[in-house]
Design a protein around this motif. Sequence first.
Motif, short mmCIF file in Angstrom:
data_model
loop_
_atom_site.label_atom_id
_atom_site.label_comp_id
_atom_site.label_asym_id
_atom_site.label_seq_id
_atom_site.Cartn_x
_atom_site.Cartn_y
_atom_site.Cartn_z
N UNK A 62 50.50 -30.00 -3.36
CA UNK A 62 50.91 -30.32 -1.99
C UNK A 62 50.16 -29.41 -1.05
N UNK A 63 49.41 -30.00 -0.12
CA UNK A 63 48.74 -29.22 0.92
C UNK A 63 49.28 -29.68 2.27
N UNK A 64 49.62 -28.74 3.13
CA UNK A 64 50.19 -29.12 4.41
C UNK A 64 49.93 -28.06 5.47
N UNK A 65 50.03 -28.50 6.72
CA UNK A 65 49.97 -27.61 7.87
C UNK A 65 51.39 -27.43 8.39
N UNK A 66 51.78 -26.20 8.63
CA UNK A 66 53.08 -25.93 9.23
C UNK A 66 52.91 -25.50 10.67
N UNK A 67 53.73 -26.05 11.56
CA UNK A 67 53.63 -25.75 12.99
C UNK A 67 54.97 -25.28 13.53
N UNK A 68 54.89 -24.46 14.57
CA UNK A 68 56.06 -24.08 15.36
C UNK A 68 55.91 -24.79 16.69
N UNK A 69 56.80 -25.75 16.96
CA UNK A 69 56.59 -26.68 18.06
C UNK A 69 55.25 -27.38 17.81
N UNK A 70 54.30 -27.26 18.71
CA UNK A 70 53.03 -27.96 18.51
C UNK A 70 51.91 -27.02 18.08
N UNK A 71 52.23 -25.76 17.78
CA UNK A 71 51.20 -24.77 17.45
C UNK A 71 51.12 -24.57 15.95
N UNK A 72 49.95 -24.80 15.34
CA UNK A 72 49.82 -24.58 13.89
C UNK A 72 49.87 -23.09 13.56
N UNK A 73 50.70 -22.74 12.58
CA UNK A 73 50.84 -21.33 12.22
C UNK A 73 50.62 -21.09 10.73
N UNK A 74 50.45 -22.15 9.94
CA UNK A 74 50.16 -21.93 8.52
C UNK A 74 49.44 -23.13 7.94
N UNK A 75 48.61 -22.86 6.95
CA UNK A 75 47.97 -23.88 6.13
C UNK A 75 48.21 -23.47 4.69
#
Length: 245
Positions: A136-149
């Motif tokens: 599983x690969x994903x991007x995590x965001x806080x609101x609309x700002x990406x904070x993790x890959x």
Amino acid sequence: MDFERKRGEALWSQIANALARDIREGVYPHDTRLPTEARLAQGYGVNRHTVRRALEELAKARIIRTEHGRGSFVAEEVLDYRIGQRPRFSEWVRGHNRTPLGDILMLEETALDTLPEATAAAEALRLAPAQPVILLERIGSADSTPISLSRHIFPARALPGLLEALRHSGSITAALAALGIADYTRKWTRVCARQPDAREARLLRMARSDALLATESLNIAEGGAPIEFGLSIYPAPRVQLVFEP
């Protein structure tokens, strides 16, 4: 723009100070985009090179951030990600009064030895190189700002039905709970710092010159069985890791 030239101080420094003052006074709120270099140059009556130097200094001071292909933004609050026994992405983001979002880039079953991190994952998960795993690969965001890959690798044979559960929920915690694993804990986390490659910079909307915090980690089920090997990267201007005993 409110700007009066001073003798004895470089123009770029004067512009940097003026922009920093405007940011402090709320002219440009946190996480908003600054005017373009061309517009700033016109407003201050200078060339774009001078404006670019001023923005570089503000970026070094972490007052602004530069996002790949999008421009310069006022730096937002740095989020503390507390790494304890049960680090959970959604809980972390909600704890900062932000909305957690996750975009799945890849979800598939594959042979472990086809992955670039095969050696480290095989050792952590105690698997032979050709064993099937779920990636599983994903991007995590806080609101609309990406904070993790992040990339999450699970032993497929030990977790039958996980692929469908992940497709259904998109949440690792919910998918494992659907398989009867109500709780899992972090056994270890390893951290290093580096700069992003072109893909990482694009996905995380950050400058190639900014630093990343890169982690490897192992999660285990009750009883100690390894169930998830993870690799995550976080843009250092937006995230700091706090380790709890």
